[in-house]
Every structure is written in structure tokens, then in C-alpha cells.
Design an enzyme around this catalytic site. Structure first.
Site, PDB file in Angstrom:
ATOM      1  N   ARG A 172      -5.510  -5.308 -24.391  1.00 12.99           N
ATOM      2  CA  ARG A 172      -4.326  -4.376 -23.907  1.00 12.99           C
ATOM      3  C   ARG A 172      -4.594  -4.541 -22.448  1.00 12.99           C
ATOM      4  O   ARG A 172      -3.460  -4.342 -21.750  1.00 12.99           O
ATOM      5  CB  ARG A 172      -4.603  -2.994 -24.526  1.00 12.99           C
ATOM      6  N   ASP A 201      -6.147  -9.246 -29.689  1.00 11.16           N
ATOM      7  CA  ASP A 201      -5.234  -8.230 -30.387  1.00 11.16           C
ATOM      8  C   ASP A 201      -3.587  -8.846 -29.991  1.00 11.16           C
ATOM      9  O   ASP A 201      -3.411  -9.734 -29.452  1.00 11.16           O
ATOM     10  CB  ASP A 201      -5.366  -6.830 -29.720  1.00 11.16           C
ATOM     11  N   HIS A 276      -3.013  -7.481 -36.178  1.00 12.36           N
ATOM     12  CA  HIS A 276      -3.250  -7.385 -34.746  1.00 12.36           C
ATOM     13  C   HIS A 276      -3.308  -8.998 -34.174  1.00 12.36           C
ATOM     14  O   HIS A 276      -4.085  -9.353 -33.334  1.00 12.36           O
ATOM     15  CB  HIS A 276      -4.656  -6.686 -34.453  1.00 12.36           C
ATOM     16  N   ASP A 351      -8.465  -4.344 -39.257  1.00 12.02           N
ATOM     17  CA  ASP A 351      -7.746  -3.025 -39.296  1.00 12.02           C
ATOM     18  C   ASP A 351      -6.159  -3.077 -39.404  1.00 12.02           C
ATOM     19  O   ASP A 351      -5.788  -4.224 -38.844  1.00 12.02           O
ATOM     20  CB  ASP A 351      -8.374  -2.238 -38.054  1.00 12.02           C
ATOM     21  N   GLU A 352      -5.754  -1.979 -39.775  1.00 13.64           N
ATOM     22  CA  GLU A 352      -3.884  -1.843 -39.574  1.00 13.64           C
ATOM     23  C   GLU A 352      -3.423  -3.037 -39.904  1.00 13.64           C
ATOM     24  O   GLU A 352      -2.532  -3.578 -39.221  1.00 13.64           O
ATOM     25  CB  GLU A 352      -3.881  -1.389 -38.300  1.00 13.64           C
ATOM     26  N   ASP A 445     -10.713   6.595 -26.172  1.00 14.49           N
ATOM     27  CA  ASP A 445      -9.291   6.368 -25.513  1.00 14.49           C
ATOM     28  C   ASP A 445      -8.856   7.807 -25.633  1.00 14.49           C
ATOM     29  O   ASP A 445      -7.517   8.042 -24.960  1.00 14.49           O
ATOM     30  CB  ASP A 445      -8.646   5.279 -25.961  1.00 14.49           C
ATOM     31  N   TRP A 489     -10.467   1.822 -26.255  1.00 17.83           N
ATOM     32  CA  TRP A 489      -9.108   1.134 -26.621  1.00 17.83           C
ATOM     33  C   TRP A 489      -8.448   1.371 -25.172  1.00 17.83           C
ATOM     34  O   TRP A 489      -8.330   2.138 -24.615  1.00 17.83           O
ATOM     35  CB  TRP A 489      -8.298   1.504 -27.523  1.00 17.83           C
ATOM     36  N   THR A 490      -7.613   0.278 -24.784  1.00 16.03           N
ATOM     37  CA  THR A 490      -6.939   0.176 -23.412  1.00 16.03           C
ATOM     38  C   THR A 490      -5.718   0.296 -23.287  1.00 16.03           C
ATOM     39  O   THR A 490      -5.068  -0.186 -22.234  1.00 16.03           O
ATOM     40  CB  THR A 490      -7.788  -0.884 -22.676  1.00 16.03           C
TER      41      THR A 490
HETATM   42  C1  ACM Z   1      -8.554   0.859 -34.773  1.00 17.51           C
HETATM   43  O1  ACM Z   1      -8.672   1.817 -34.104  1.00 17.51           O
HETATM   44  N1  ACM Z   1      -7.643   0.514 -35.251  1.00 17.51           N
HETATM   45  C2  ACM Z   1      -9.980   0.160 -35.270  1.00 17.51           C
END
Ligand code: ACM
Length: 632
Positions: A172, A201, A276, A351-352, A445, A489-490
Site C-alpha cells: 500500500r 497485495d 489480494h 486472507d479475505e 494501523d 498495514w499502510t
Molecule cells: C488482514 O488484516 N487482512 C490479515
């Protein structure tokens, strides 16, 4: 005049000597003695290392002293044993309680002796020694270093957990090699030993893969956008040049791996998949189900969130698990990743992962029938197991975010629990190793203080809450909990100094939780030591968030009245406020309990003080905002 000056200096020294230590993380055992070692720029000590493999640490200490204006010599054996010396050596017989990373440190009047079973223990001991010097020692003003006193003590110290991690998202926001090193430097000071490097990502692919050159030729670059991530950043215009980004060449990665290793830090690289993956798909769109052309996301809105973790991706960002070419791609990536990173672990993300494009694709549905996979969770699990086989074929162990549990997990894979502790508890129950990195305690974050002075993001997480983190939940076999980690996370972090602001002091709380015995944790003492480290960051000109000082403002509606409560967890402080548009608030009311905010066009102003000196920022919150908060 001169003698007056020495008197003043002596009293400053004595004050420092009589202060309690401010070590973070707090050591297993600290015993003060009556002795005082003096680091004197006019009579610099000799730094002695006994084993050749400790030489690098002797030079690291020399560098630190040099920055403070003390020119210490380094020798393998003592040239002058009478002279004040700092000796580092390995124990001849193993001291089992110290393990690989522990050390003993003795500060005496004549000498400082640092011993460990392994060089990593010596490195950790040096971080402790550094913190025994006064805060000003971290500054750039050598005058401070003339006759620096170090309080005599005996320390025995070793870590509680083997995995003490911090993550940095370089997708990011792209951080340069020097910036990554600076992040690692701060981690090492607080005895973190795992740097989780989130390298890929939707917003950028940051690692050179020689067999897949488009990953960085295309995937590392996006159009430049400002504004809020995920909301008001427009999509790329047709033909617009992608100018923001960057990536690490393999040589740069090897350099960072070596740099980290010298600081007792192992790098765990993360290549996030199957979700991602928009940057990877911008380079190789044929790996998605739709196969249409994609762009590297500049932070534009491309997902919708419905609460409870449910969401929809408006643009496909998932690899196609039904396509054998995807596994060839994954194999190529992890072949090179495994060669670059000597550590045991590779993180595969997981993830996600939005399943909508898989569910809509007839090829994927056909594949699921053939494989006997009854839903998209089982399909994700199929993908994760294939990736695990690939990673273990390279001699590495796989770890992934807790979604990799869904539909069943390959034996030997470890879980990083981020959606609370639940995934970690479940994984440990099934015999998997776990790293606890829950949003509830470890998301660096998230916003640290009041929204009126911070840049609000997804959720709030205050320092005192981070300090409550306990990585081993009741009833879970501690043998499965490798440790814990803070995640940075940025999306809303545009530079390195703000990365420090978000990471610290919350990373202090994590460092202590992960290193120190649980029984040694005590908030007031931690906070007092944190205040000393504020000075260290200030002296080193490193940004750090002091929002912990600022009143925590809570408002409620009580019988049609707006009632306000102020809290702050810092010992020895008082809060003042005004609610009549006057300032400074020290001339207002000292807070003693909940108070009413009267109606009208006015603001609450409040600030924390200690002995009449302000701490943290003054908060100013308009009544309309307080009302909004109360009605939320
Ligand atoms: C995450 O925060 N999506 C691992």
C-alpha cells in the site's frame, strides 16, 4: 564557574543514577547494585569480545558510542585490563535457562560483562545495555555523552516466546531499502526477532521474481493518487502512466536479509494469495477466471463491506484455483522466494479471499465437481493445500492468515490469527502452531487516540488495550503458541516517520508481552518506562505517538442531557477542561468526575497535565460532534 558546572553535572548524573531503570521489555531479573559505571568521552572504554563471532556486535556497540561522541576501541583481548572495559563473551557451558536468545549482563564500576550461550543473546544484551544509558544518549548531541553514568546492576534475561514479530505492509505504501532497514533497526532495539514482510497485495507487487518479470515491470507500479484509501481515489484514466511504486531487486532483498540477521531478526516473506492478487493479475490477467485486463489498484474503492466481515470485490483480485497454470506460477514464485529467504517460514496470506468470481465461473464449478469439492471454502482449502505442498517442497514451513483453516488445513501449516483469537484457538486445538496477531490487540494501523486529533481508520486501539494482550488463551496448550505479532498495514501511512508514529509506543507493549514473563507486566511501571522512551525517540528524532496522555472522551445521553467522562491511564496526571469556549484549559476546571455539556454552540476543550506542564495535545471537540458520538 567551572566547579559550579561540574556540581550541576554531578547532580544531574546522580539524579539519573537514582532513577529506576526504564528497560523495555522488562527483563526476567533485574537486581540493582551500589556500583556505577561511567562512560567517559575523555577516557573511552575498551570494548572486548572473546569469540570471533562476537566481533560484529563489538563494532555495533562502538558505532553507537561514536554517534554519542565516545571513541571506544575494540579488541579481541584486553590491552589494559585495569582500564574500564566492556566485555562480551559466550558461556563455555550451556546455561539452559538462557536458551538461544537470553543473556546475563553485569554492570560494575570498572567493567560491564555481557555473556550468553549464543551470539543472538549477546545482541539482545546489547539492546538492554543501550537502554541503560540515559535518553539523551540517543540524541545527536555528543556533549551529553561526557561522563554518562550507568547504574550498577545484574540482569538475567530471556524471552517468553520464540516468535516476536512486527509486520510491515510495503504494498500500500512502498518503503525504500533504507526505510525498511530503519524499521528493522527500531524492532531490534525492542528485541523483536521476526520481520513479517507483506510484499504483495492489490496495490503493488514488490519482490523481483526473475522467471516472472512482468510482476515487477507491471505489478510494482500504479497511477499516483492522494486522498482517502478505498473511497475518494479515482480509478486510472485510459492510457495514464503508472508512476507510483517500486520493488526490491533480489540483490536488495539479500542485503536486507543480511542486515536483519545481524540484528537477530529473521524475515518471514508474505506473498498473499489467492485473494489480494490484483497487482499480480495486472501483470498476468490470464491467472484469473475472467482473464480480462486489470490495473494495479491505486487505492480506489473496489470492494464493498457489509459488516461481520462479509464483502464483495467489484474487480476480480483472486487467482483461479481451477487452473493448473496458477500452480505453475505459484511454484515459480516460491522457488525464488525460498532461495532468497533463509528462514524456516513462508507466509502465503490466504486472507479475505472473495469467492464470487469462482462461484460465477462455469470452469471452476466443473473443476469442483470433478474434485468432489462441495463449496468454495473447500475449494479455497484445496488451493491452500496445493500451495502448502509447493512451499514444503522447497524445504520451508507454511503459515497463513486464519482463513486458511476454512475447509480444512494441511498438516504442518501454521496459522496467524488476526480475526481475534478464535482462529488461533481452533488451530491450536487441532494441533497447528499459531501466531497470535489479533485486530483486538495487535493492529498497529488502528487509531490510537481521539478522532479529533488522529487520522481515523477502520477501528480504534489504544496503548493500554495493547498492553492487555495475552497470547495464550485460557485452556489452550501453550506449546502450540509460537508467539505474537503486531501488524502495520499502510493504507493510511504515507511515509516512514508516520509508520513509526503508528507502530510506537504500541510496539513497546507488544515487545513486553512477547518477551517478558507475564507476571512482570505492570501497567504503571510500563507507562513510566514508556515515558522515558518517548524521550529516546524525541532525542533520535523518530516520530512516536503520545496520544496515551490525552483524555479519552466518552459521552452519553442521560435524561436528555449530554454527560461527558474523561479518562487517561497515565500515572500522576490530572485533566483540565473547559466547556465555555475559553482556554487554556488549565484555567478551567480540574476533572473530578462526569460533567454535563450544556446546550449551545460550544466545544469541549481538554488536556492532561502533570505538575502544571501539559502532556499530549489539547483536544477540542464541538458539541455537535459530541452529540453525534453519544447517539451512535
Ligand atoms: C488482514 O488484516 N487482512 C490479515
Amino acid at each position: 564557574m567551572k566547579s559550579l558546572l561540574s556540581l550541576v553535572m554531578l547532580s544531574v548524573c546522580l539524579q539519573q543514577v537514582s532513577a529506576l531503570h526504564s528497560l523495555i521489555p522488562i527483563p526476567v531479573k533485574y537486581e540493582p547494585t551500589e556500583e556505577v559505571f561511567t562512560l567517559d568521552a575523555r577516557k573511552p572504554p575498551e570494548i572486548i569480545y572473546r569469540e570471533e563471532m562476537l566481533k560484529q556486535y563489538a563494532y555495533q556497540l562502538q558505532d553507537l558510542f561514536l554517534k554519542a561522541g565516545v571513541a571506544a576501541s575494540v579488541n579481541r583481548v584486553a590491552a589494559d585490563p585495569e582500564h574500564g572495559c566492556i566485555l562480551m563473551m559466550l558461556y563455555e557451558a550451556d546455561h539452559p535457562d538462557l536458551g538461544q536468545e537470553g543473556y546475563t549482563l553485569e554492570v560494575m564500576t570498572d567493567s560491564i560483562i555481557l555473556k550468553a550461550n549464543e551470539p543472538t543473546g549477546i545482541f539482545n544484551g546489547l539492546q538492554t545495555l543501550r537502554q541503560l544509558f540515559p535518553a539523551g544518549f540517543e540524541g545527536r548531541n555528543p556533549a551529553e555523552a561526557i561522563a554518562v553514568p550507568v547504574e550498577g546492576c545484574r540482569i538475567v534475561d530471556y524471552p517468553r516466546f520464540a516468535w516476536r514479530g512486527l509486520m510491515l505492509d510495503v504494498s500500500r505504501h512502498f518503503f525504500t531499502v533504507d526505510e525498511v532497514k530503519a524499521y528493522i533497526d527500531q524492532m531490534a532495539r525492542y528485541k523483536f526477532n521476526i520481520f513479517h514482510w507483506h510484499l504483495t497485495d492489490d496495490e503493488g507487487w514488490r519482490i523481483e521474481i526473475k522467471s516472472l518479470p512482468k510482476l515487477t515491470e507491471v505489478g510494482a507500479w500504479r497511477v499516483e493518487r492522494y486522498g482517502r484509501f478505498g473511497s475518494d481515489r479515482p480509478y486510472p484514466e485510459p492510457g495514464e502512466e503508472a508512476t507510483y511504486g517500486g520493488f526490491y531487486t533480489q540483490d536488495q532483498i539479500r542485503e536486507i536479509v543480511r542486515y536483519a540477521a545481524l540484528r537477530n531478526i529473521t524475515i518471514v516473506p508474505e506473498i498473499d494469495m489467492p485473494g489480494h492478487c490484483m497487482a499480480a493479475l495486472a501483470a498476468y490477467p490470464e491467472l484469473s477466471t475472467g482473464k480480462e485486463k486489470k490495473f494495479v489498484n491505486p487505492g480506489s474503492k473496489f470492494s464493498e463491506w457489509y459488516g461481520g466481515g462479509r464483502f464483495k470485490m467489484l474487480i476480480e483480485n483472486t487467482l483461479n484455483p481451477a487452473d493448473e497454470k496458477v500452480y505453475e506460477f505459484v511454484d515459480k514464485v516460491f522457488t525464488e522466494v525460498a532461495e532468497l529467504f533463509p528462514g524456516n517460514w513462508i507466509h502465503m496470506g490466504g486472507d479475505e479471499c472473495y469467492k464470487g468470481y469462482w462461484e460465477a465461473d462455469s470452469g471452476v464449478q466443473q473443476f469442483m465437481k470433478e474434485q468432489g469439492l462441495k463449496d468454495s471454502h473447500e475449494l479455497q482449502s484445496y488451493f491452500v493445500k496445493r500451495v502448502e505442498e509447493i512451499i514444503s517442497s522447497k524445504g520451508k514451513k507454511m503459515i497463513g492468515w486464519d482463513e486458511i483453516l476454512e475447509g480444512g488445513l494441511a498438516e504442518g501449516a501454521a496459522v496467524m490469527s488476526w480475526r481475534g483469537m478464535r482462529g488461533g484457538i481452533e488451530a491450536a486445538g487441532m494441533g497447528h502452531e499459531v501466531v497470535m496477531a489479533p485486530t483486538t490487540f495487535a493492529y498497529l494501523d488502528y487509531t490510537q487516540g481521539d478522532h479529533s486529533v488522529e487520522n481515523p481508520i477502520y477501528a480504534d486501539l489504544r496503548l493500554e488495550k495493547v498492553y492487555e494482550f495475552e497470547p495464550v488463551p485460557v485452556g489452550v496448550d501453550p506449546g502450540f503458541i509460537l508467539g505474537g505479532q503486531g501488524n502495520l498495514w499502510t493504507e493510511a501511512i504515507p511515509d516512514l516517520q508516520f509508520a513509526f508514529y503508528m507502530a510506537y509506543p504500541r510496539a513497546f507493549a507488544l515487545a513486553e508481552t512477547l518477551w517478558s514473563p507475564a507476571g512482570e507486566k505492570e501497567w504503571n511501571h510500563f507507562m513510566t518506562r514508556t515515558e522515558d522512551h518517548f524521550k529516546r525517540f524525541d532525542a533520535g528524532h523518530i516520530n512516536i505517538c503520545k496520544a496515551v496522555y490525552e483524555p479519552k472522551v466518552t459521552v452519553r445521553n442521560v435524561n436528555q442531557k449530554l454527560v461527558c467522562t474523561l479518562e487517561n491511564p497515565v500515572p500522576g496526571t490530572e485533566m483540565y477542561y473547559t466547556i465555555n469556549n475559553t482556554y487554556p484549559v488549565i484555567f478551567g476546571t480540574k476533572y473530578t468526575g462526569p460533567f454535563e455539556i450544556p446546550p449551545g454552540d460550544l466545544s469541549l476543550r481538554t488536556r492532561t497535565y502533570r505538575d502544571g506542564e501539559p502532556l499530549g495535545r489539547e483536544l477540542m471537540i464541538h458539541r455537535s460532534e459530541l452529540e453525534r458520538r453519544a447517539n451512535r
